[in-house]
Design an enzyme around this catalytic site. Sequence first.
Site, PDB file in Angstrom:
ATOM      1  N   VAL A 173      10.852   4.233   9.512  1.00 50.43           N
ATOM      2  CA  VAL A 173      10.241   5.490   9.070  1.00 50.43           C
ATOM      3  C   VAL A 173       8.782   5.310   8.677  1.00 50.43           C
ATOM      4  CG1 VAL A 173      12.386   6.607   8.363  1.00 50.43           C
ATOM      5  CG2 VAL A 173      11.189   5.131   6.741  1.00 50.43           C
TER       6      VAL A 173
ATOM      7  N   ARG B 243       0.452   6.703   7.597  1.00 50.74           N
ATOM      8  CA  ARG B 243       0.632   6.765   6.145  1.00 50.74           C
ATOM      9  C   ARG B 243       0.382   8.165   5.595  1.00 50.74           C
ATOM     10  NH1 ARG B 243       1.123   1.769   3.782  1.00 50.74           N
ATOM     11  NH2 ARG B 243       0.074   0.045   4.804  1.00 50.74           N
TER      12      ARG B 243
ATOM     13  N   LYS C  11       0.819  -1.182   0.000  1.00 46.60           N
ATOM     14  CA  LYS C  11       0.000   0.000   0.000  1.00 46.60           C
ATOM     15  C   LYS C  11       0.863   1.245   0.000  1.00 46.60           C
ATOM     16  CE  LYS C  11      -3.573  -2.270   2.694  1.00 46.60           C
ATOM     17  NZ  LYS C  11      -4.189  -2.379   4.005  1.00 46.60           N
ATOM     18  N   GLY C  12       2.027   1.150   0.604  1.00 49.25           N
ATOM     19  CA  GLY C  12       2.866   2.325   0.797  1.00 49.25           C
ATOM     20  C   GLY C  12       3.264   3.059  -0.461  1.00 49.25           C
TER      21      GLY C  12
ATOM     22  N   ASP D  66       7.943   2.174  -2.142  1.00 47.91           N
ATOM     23  CA  ASP D  66       8.116   3.210  -1.140  1.00 47.91           C
ATOM     24  C   ASP D  66       9.490   3.153  -0.479  1.00 47.91           C
ATOM     25  OD1 ASP D  66       7.575   0.857   0.265  1.00 47.91           O
ATOM     26  OD2 ASP D  66       5.927   1.691   1.434  1.00 47.91           O
TER      27      ASP D  66
ATOM     28  N   ASP E 163       3.870   3.060   6.801  1.00 46.35           N
ATOM     29  CA  ASP E 163       3.077   2.960   8.027  1.00 46.35           C
ATOM     30  C   ASP E 163       3.792   2.203   9.132  1.00 46.35           C
ATOM     31  OD1 ASP E 163       1.405  -0.024   8.331  1.00 46.35           O
ATOM     32  OD2 ASP E 163       2.636   0.345   6.563  1.00 46.35           O
TER      33      ASP E 163
ATOM     34  N   LYS F  33      17.516   2.047   2.042  1.00 38.40           N
ATOM     35  CA  LYS F  33      18.358   1.844   3.231  1.00 38.40           C
ATOM     36  C   LYS F  33      19.481   0.881   2.844  1.00 38.40           C
ATOM     37  CE  LYS F  33      14.816   1.994   6.860  1.00 38.40           C
ATOM     38  NZ  LYS F  33      14.255   1.168   7.956  1.00 38.40           N
TER      39      LYS F  33
END
Length: 176
Positions: free
Chosen positions: A152, A164, A41-42, A98, A158, A129
């Site tokens: 984060v 979010r 979803k991100g 994301d 989220d 990262k």
Amino acid sequence: MSEKIRELISEAEIDARIREIGQQISRDYAGKEVHLICVLKGGVYFMCELSKRITIPVSLDFMSVSSYGDDTKSSGVVRIVKDLDQPLEGKHVLIVEDIIDSGRTLGYLMEILAKRNPASLKLCTLLDKPDCRVIKNLKTDYCCFEIPDEFVVGYGLDYAQKYRNLPYIGVVELEK
């Protein structure tokens, strides 16, 4: 336990960087159509903003994979929750994610999607990262920001389905 959110990347910084990446993608795919695959979803927040800044034709599809559940660390087990609606054969595919940390999820996803015969397959991420990378050969073609190994939230990311909607990237600090 409660959470405190510390701002890491501002909304203005995110907006400026997405604009730059959109211009770069438009140049790199000039004369072609790019098929964006959002990892839900991100990734939806990032893909919506990115697609508005790409000046060549785009098409969209969505895929949902999971390796987190409600934890702050990846379980390492990747599940496809929702597969694509359209075939990829012959398309210039850009996966829009994301965040990449261990690389397990994206490594698995890239392997699966490559078998569907796209004309090209590249990866675009809002956050990377690199210090957390387990899959060392995972190549990120477009990256907005490299960040340290902190958990984060915001801009689609989220913590247990919260935060979010923050318009910036923040670090979750757990308070006891």
